[in-house]
Every structure is written in structure tokens, then in C-alpha cells.
Design a protein around this motif. Structure first.
Motif, short mmCIF file in Angstrom:
data_model
loop_
_atom_site.label_atom_id
_atom_site.label_comp_id
_atom_site.label_asym_id
_atom_site.label_seq_id
_atom_site.Cartn_x
_atom_site.Cartn_y
_atom_site.Cartn_z
N LEU A 184 0.84 -1.15 0.00
CA LEU A 184 0.04 0.21 0.04
C LEU A 184 0.96 1.15 0.15
CD1 LEU A 184 -2.97 -1.22 2.61
CD2 LEU A 184 -3.03 -0.82 0.03
N PHE A 185 1.96 1.19 0.76
CA PHE A 185 2.58 2.36 0.82
C PHE A 185 3.48 2.82 -0.60
CE2 PHE A 185 2.37 2.54 5.44
CZ PHE A 185 2.42 3.81 5.85
N ASN A 186 3.76 1.47 -1.38
CA ASN A 186 4.33 1.54 -2.45
C ASN A 186 3.48 1.94 -3.74
OD1 ASN A 186 7.69 1.04 -2.49
ND2 ASN A 186 6.42 -0.08 -0.86
N GLY A 187 2.14 2.21 -3.47
CA GLY A 187 1.15 2.63 -4.65
C GLY A 187 0.48 1.75 -5.08
N TYR A 188 0.28 0.67 -4.54
CA TYR A 188 -0.65 -0.22 -5.09
C TYR A 188 -1.95 -0.13 -4.68
CZ TYR A 188 3.55 -3.44 -6.34
OH TYR A 188 4.70 -3.78 -6.81
N SER A 189 -2.95 -0.70 -5.51
CA SER A 189 -4.47 -0.31 -5.26
C SER A 189 -4.74 -1.08 -3.94
CB SER A 189 -5.06 -0.94 -6.53
OG SER A 189 -6.43 -0.90 -6.23
N ALA A 190 -5.39 -0.34 -2.99
CA ALA A 190 -5.87 -0.53 -1.68
C ALA A 190 -6.77 -1.54 -1.87
CB ALA A 190 -6.47 0.72 -1.00
N LEU A 191 -7.84 -1.72 -2.83
CA LEU A 191 -8.80 -2.59 -3.07
C LEU A 191 -8.20 -3.83 -3.34
CD1 LEU A 191 -12.05 -3.42 -3.17
CD2 LEU A 191 -11.87 -2.75 -5.64
N ASN A 192 -7.46 -4.12 -4.43
CA ASN A 192 -6.66 -5.23 -4.76
C ASN A 192 -6.11 -5.92 -3.59
OD1 ASN A 192 -7.24 -3.42 -7.26
ND2 ASN A 192 -6.61 -5.21 -8.43
N VAL A 193 -5.20 -5.01 -2.78
CA VAL A 193 -4.32 -5.40 -2.20
C VAL A 193 -5.34 -6.37 -0.54
CG1 VAL A 193 -2.57 -5.02 -0.12
CG2 VAL A 193 -2.36 -4.13 -2.37
N ILE A 194 -6.13 -5.32 -0.30
CA ILE A 194 -6.91 -5.71 0.86
C ILE A 194 -7.60 -6.98 0.51
CG2 ILE A 194 -8.93 -5.29 2.44
CD1 ILE A 194 -8.19 -2.42 2.29
N LEU A 195 -8.35 -7.32 -0.43
CA LEU A 195 -9.03 -8.27 -0.97
C LEU A 195 -7.98 -9.43 -1.32
CD1 LEU A 195 -12.16 -7.01 -3.01
CD2 LEU A 195 -11.94 -7.96 -0.79
N TRP A 196 -6.93 -9.22 -1.84
CA TRP A 196 -5.77 -10.30 -2.01
C TRP A 196 -5.38 -10.90 -0.52
CZ3 TRP A 196 -0.93 -10.53 -0.11
CH2 TRP A 196 -0.08 -11.55 -0.87
N PHE A 197 -5.43 -9.98 0.26
CA PHE A 197 -4.93 -10.36 1.63
C PHE A 197 -5.97 -11.44 2.37
CE2 PHE A 197 -5.28 -9.67 6.22
CZ PHE A 197 -4.17 -10.38 6.44
N ILE A 198 -7.42 -10.79 1.95
CA ILE A 198 -8.23 -11.55 2.53
C ILE A 198 -8.38 -13.00 1.77
CG2 ILE A 198 -10.88 -11.67 2.57
CD1 ILE A 198 -10.83 -8.57 3.00
N TYR A 206 -12.93 -9.14 -7.00
CA TYR A 206 -14.23 -9.93 -6.80
C TYR A 206 -13.91 -11.42 -6.74
CZ TYR A 206 -13.97 -10.73 -11.96
OH TYR A 206 -13.61 -10.97 -13.08
N LEU A 207 -13.01 -11.95 -7.30
CA LEU A 207 -12.59 -13.46 -7.29
C LEU A 207 -12.52 -13.95 -5.64
CD1 LEU A 207 -10.46 -14.09 -10.38
CD2 LEU A 207 -13.13 -14.60 -9.94
N ALA A 208 -12.12 -13.06 -4.73
CA ALA A 208 -11.86 -13.46 -3.49
C ALA A 208 -13.09 -14.00 -2.68
CB ALA A 208 -11.55 -12.00 -2.54
N ILE A 209 -14.16 -14.18 -3.66
CA ILE A 209 -15.29 -15.02 -3.19
C ILE A 209 -15.04 -16.39 -3.03
CG2 ILE A 209 -16.54 -14.83 -5.49
CD1 ILE A 209 -18.32 -14.57 -1.69
N ILE A 210 -14.19 -16.66 -3.94
CA ILE A 210 -13.91 -18.01 -4.11
C ILE A 210 -13.11 -18.91 -2.94
CG2 ILE A 210 -12.62 -19.82 -5.53
CD1 ILE A 210 -13.29 -18.00 -8.01
N PRO A 211 -12.16 -18.26 -2.50
CA PRO A 211 -11.54 -18.62 -1.31
C PRO A 211 -12.42 -18.76 -0.31
CG PRO A 211 -10.38 -17.00 -2.04
CD PRO A 211 -11.12 -17.26 -3.17
N ILE A 212 -12.93 -17.59 0.04
CA ILE A 212 -13.79 -17.43 1.14
C ILE A 212 -14.92 -18.70 1.13
CG2 ILE A 212 -15.76 -16.14 2.34
CD1 ILE A 212 -14.05 -13.62 1.36
N ALA A 213 -15.42 -18.79 -0.23
CA ALA A 213 -16.58 -20.02 -0.03
C ALA A 213 -15.95 -21.16 0.25
CB ALA A 213 -17.41 -19.98 -1.57
#
Length: 490
Positions: A132-146, A206-213
Motif C-alpha cells: 500500500l505504501f508503494n502505491g498498489y491499489s488498496a482494494l486489490n491488496v486488501i481483497l488479495w490479503f483476505i 471480486y474473485l476473493a469470494i472463491i477462497p472465502i466460499a
């Protein structure tokens, strides 16, 4: 209700016969967890910069996604051996008005906060913050982490299901070995294939729904599995199997010890847990290939001595360290009979010595690496017979963790867990032979070091009766504590 369950488990811990020993072990485990957690935190903070410096032409997130599959496979292997489902003494709860689903949800919920689930957070949280500090998209990083957290929890619930089957373990080992071989010999870049999948999780949040499921589905499967088997008769009844007899008359040459030896051989042959230990001890025979095939270790005699010791010590370390826990299910009956403790311990000693000798014979192909290497193996076998066998038997007197030989469901049993006391006892068994070889080697050369290591085992054999008498006294002194500790599993 959760608060009540935690209160019950706390009372079970503080009222245990091994309470003081348990506190010391818990402190050591906390210190170990802090150490590994600190290492993971440092790795997580520096991972982005390490990857960027090592592979400057590729985006660090792509490199991490390419190789994260290896993290998950290794994680699953460690879980298989070391992670046990936190349990409660569920049998008393089955006859009082507490809903089954409440107890099962509590059991499964406890697994989500295990060390194996928390450790990845120390890596991926700081790594995500650096992104995040290096300018990566917050939405992409947060959902990737999830997604990573969800996959970690999915492995947690998968381990509970497959921990009762060796087949999944073998498949996982085969997959890991195949992936490494394909990558190492440049046959196929398997990391790029899996990297495409994990990069998809990052590029398409939006593909984060797959590992959550997936994690939710595995939770439901565990819940359903435990719910259908949550009955008192299922918890206390034992599976009846056809018993196969075998001719063990060749053991009669040991005289009065033959009865004990035959019982141990039958126990290993007929039960799941001892069979696993026997199989894993055979794997120790290949331990030397890690060191003897690398030229860098040729100038490190301490490491070569360490490897040489392990080649013949597989059964001694894995089986011997759990004496007398192997007999915990019928230990009360044994102690009520007119059985000389000395003969019981001596039979275990003979069994370990026999295993070391067989391992030494099977290690003969190591002559290929040179007579000095084979000499180290021979010296290590001598040390294992003359010193380590007695240290292992002595350590058994401090190991009062019961073992269920053929437990059907590890989810309802913590008796298969790793006992940290074993690790403490193992330290002198591994460090002493290294010192016995290295110190003479440093002053007089490798041959002198090998001779000193081998002679130490011979000296130990000369004092065999003295050691067995002292060990017998320790067992006799703690006899009733051991009986009480083994009785707590019911």
C-alpha cells in the motif's frame, strides 16, 4: 457458553497432575512462538524489498504469487504432523443439556486461532502494508490479503478432515516433490501456472469470494462430519477388527524378555500410530543424502556427524521417546501384575538396539561416499546403542502423555499430539555426539574424532547394568504419577 467452555478447559489444565511441568512447557512454547513470530514479521516487512532486489525486472507481487503455492503445501504438511484440533472432555457434556452444535462450533472455532493460522498474518500483513505504501491499489491488496487468509483457514479445516488419512499426506508430499523437480530441472515452470491463479485473485478482487466460499464449505463439511458422529456410543466404543496372528518364535531366544518383545512387535504391526512411526523412522535412512551429496558439508564435520547420527537413530528417536506412552491404554493392568520393571525396560532397550543394528546394515550403501563417511555412521550407531538408548529410556520417565494406538478421530483426541518435553530430552542426544566428534577432530583430526565417538558408545555398553538400574529407580519413583496421568485421557 463459550466463556463456560474456556473456564472448564482452564480448570482441566490447572488441576492436571502435570500442571507444573505444563507451565514450563507453555512458557517455552510461548518463547518459541515469539521467536518465530518475530522472524515472520521481519520477513514480511522485508519481503517486498528482497524480491525487488533479487528479481528487479518482475513485479514483487507477481513473484510472491508465483511461489506462494509452495508455502501452502509446506504449511499443509506441517499441519498434518504438528497441528491437533483443540479438544475438550466431551463425554460428560454429551449427557447434559448442551446443544451439540454449540460444542462443535466451539471446537471448530478454536482451530481458527491456532499458531499455524496466526503465523501467516505476521508475514502477509506487513507485506500488504508495504504494498500500500508503494502505491498498489488498496482494494486489490486488501481483497488479495483476505483471499490468503481464507485459503489459510481452508487448509486448517482441510487438515482436520484429512488428518485421519495417510493417503492425503502422501499425495501432498508427491505433489511438492513433483513441483520442485519440474521447476528445478526446468521441465515446466509450475510456479507460473499457479502464479496465474493467484495473480487473478489480485487483479480481479471480486474473485476473493472463491477462497472465502472454499473455507466456509470446508467448515460446513467438518461441522457435518462431527455432528453425525457426536454420540456417546461412538465416542466410547472401539472398532472391532479381525486379529491376525504371526509366528514370533524367533524372539524366544531372548528368554524371559521374549514376552515383552512379542507384545511390542504385535503392537507395532496391528496399530496405526506405531506403523506411522515405523514408516517415518525408515525415512531417517535417507537423511544422509541431504548432507553427503553436498560438497559444502565436506569441511563441516559437525554437520556430517549430526547426519550420521540420524541415519541409524530413526526408530530410537521416534519410538523410544514415547516409552512408556505406547502402553498407556493398558498400563494400569500391567502395573497390577507381578511384572519386573527391569525386564519391561530391558525389552524396550533391546528393541531399540535391534532397530539401530538393522538401520546400520541398511546404511551400507553409504560406503559410496567414502569410508570416512561410513565410519561416522558406524560411530553414530555405536553412540546410539551405548548412550542414546539409555538417555531415551530415561526421558520416557518424564513423558506422561498417553497415546491412543488406533484412534479413529483425532478431532476428539489430543493424545496424538506432539509433546514438547520430547524436544528438550532430544537436545543432549543430538548435541553430545557432535561435540564428541568435533572436539577431537579440531585438535587431532577426523579419524580421532570418529574413534572417540565410537568408543563412547562402547563405554556406555560396559555400564549397561548401572544405567538400567538407575533408570528403573526413576520409573519406580514416578510409577503412580504415570498411572494417574495416563488415566486422565478418559
Amino acid at each position: 457458553m463459550v466463556k463456560k467452555f474456556l473456564s472448564l478447559q482452564w480448570k482441566e489444565f490447572v488441576r492436571s497432575s502435570a500442571f507444573q511441568k505444563g507451565i514450563a512447557i507453555k512458557i517455552l512454547l510461548v518463547l518459541a512462538a515469539l521467536y518465530f513470530g518475530g522472524c515472520a514479521l521481519v520477513l514480511g516487512i522485508g519481503l517486498f524489498f528482497i524480491v525487488k532486489k533479487t528479481v528487479p525486472d518482475i513485479d514483487p507481487i507477481i513473484v510472491v504469487n508465483n511461489f506462494i503455492i509452495y508455502w501452502f503445501l509446506i504449511d499443509l504438511l506441517f499441519r498434518y504432523f504438528m497441528q491437533q484440533m483443540p479438544v475438550m472432555n466431551i463425554k460428560p457434556l454429551m449427557i447434559i443439556p448442551i446443544k451439540k452444535k454449540t460444542i462443535i462450533h466451539f471446537l471448530l472455532g478454536k482451530t481458527t486461532v491456532s499458531f499455524f493460522n496466526i503465523l501467516p498474518l505476521f508475514i502477509f500483513i506487513p507485506f500488504s502494508i508495504v504494498l500500500l505504501f508503494n502505491g498498489y491499489s488498496a482494494l486489490n491488496v486488501i481483497l488479495w490479503f483476505i483471499s490468503i487468509v481464507a485459503i489459510t483457514q481452508a487448509l486448517n479445516f482441510l487438515n482436520i478432515l484429512v488428518n485421519k488419512s495417510n493417503t492425503v499426506f502422501y499425495i501432498t508430499v508427491a505433489l511438492l516433490a513433483a513441483f520442485v523437480a519440474l521447476e528445478y530441472f526446468q521441465i515446466y515452470a509450475i510456479s507460473e501456472f499457479f502464479g496465474m491463479l493467484f495473480n487473478g485473485l489480485y487483479n480481479h478482487p471480486y474473485l476473493a469470494i472463491i477462497p472465502i466460499a472454499l473455507a466456509c464449505s470446508l467448515y460446513y463439511l467438518n461441522y457435518n462430519y462431527l455432528y453425525k458422529r457426536f454420540y456417546l456410543d461412538g465416542a466410547i466404543s472401539k472398532e472391532v477388527k479381525e486379529v491376525k496372528t504371526s509366528d514370533l518364535s524367533w524372539l524366544d531366544r531372548f528368554g524371559t524378555l521374549a514376552t515383552f518383545l512379542k507384545n511390542d512387535v504385535r503392537m507395532i504391526w496391528r496399530n496405526k500410530r506405531p506403523k506411522q512411526v515405523l514408516f517415518m523412522s525408515c525415512m531417517f535412512l535417507f537423511y544422509g543424502l541431504i548432507f553427503f551429496t553436498q560438497d559444502v558439508y565436506r569441511e563441516m564435520p559437525a554437520m556430517l556427524a549430526f547426519a550420521s547420527l540420524f541415519i541409524t537413530a530413526g526408530f530410537l528417536f521416534s519410538f523410544g521417546q514415547m516409552v512408556p506412552s505406547w502402553d498407556s491404554e493398558y498400563y494400569k493392568m500391567m502395573m497390577s501384575q507381578n511384572i519386573p520393571y527391569r525386564q519391561y525396560l530391558e525389552s524396550k532397550w533391546y528393541l531399540m538396539v535391534l532397530a539401530v543394528l538393522v538401520s546400520f546394515i541398511l546404511s551400507t550403501p553409504y560406503i559410496y561416499f567414502g569410508w570416512d563417511i561410513f565410519g561416522m555412521i558406524a560411530a553414530g550407531a555405536s553412540f546410539n546403542i551405548g548412550i542414546n538408548s539409555f538417555v531415551t529410556l530415561f526421558g520416557g520417565a518424564l513423558n506422561r502423555v498417553p497415546v491412543e494406538l488406533n484412534a479413529k478421530a483425532k478431532a476428539f483426541s489430543n493424545t496424538q499430539g506432539f509433546n514438547p518435553t520430547q524436544l528438550l530430552i532430544a537436545l543432549p542426544k543430538m548435541l553430545l555426539p557432535v561435540l564428541l566428534l568435533y572436539i577431537p577432530y579440531f585438535f587431532f583430526g577426523l579419524t580421532t574424532g570418529i574413534i572417540c565417538l565410537g568408543v563412547s558408545g562402547i563405554i556406555g555398553l560396559l555400564f549397561r547394568n548401572f544405567f538400567l538400574n538407575k533408570i528403573e529407580q526413576v520409573y519406580q519413583k514416578g510409577k503412580y504419577k504415570t498411572i494417574a496421568a495416563f488415566g486422565e485421557k478418559k
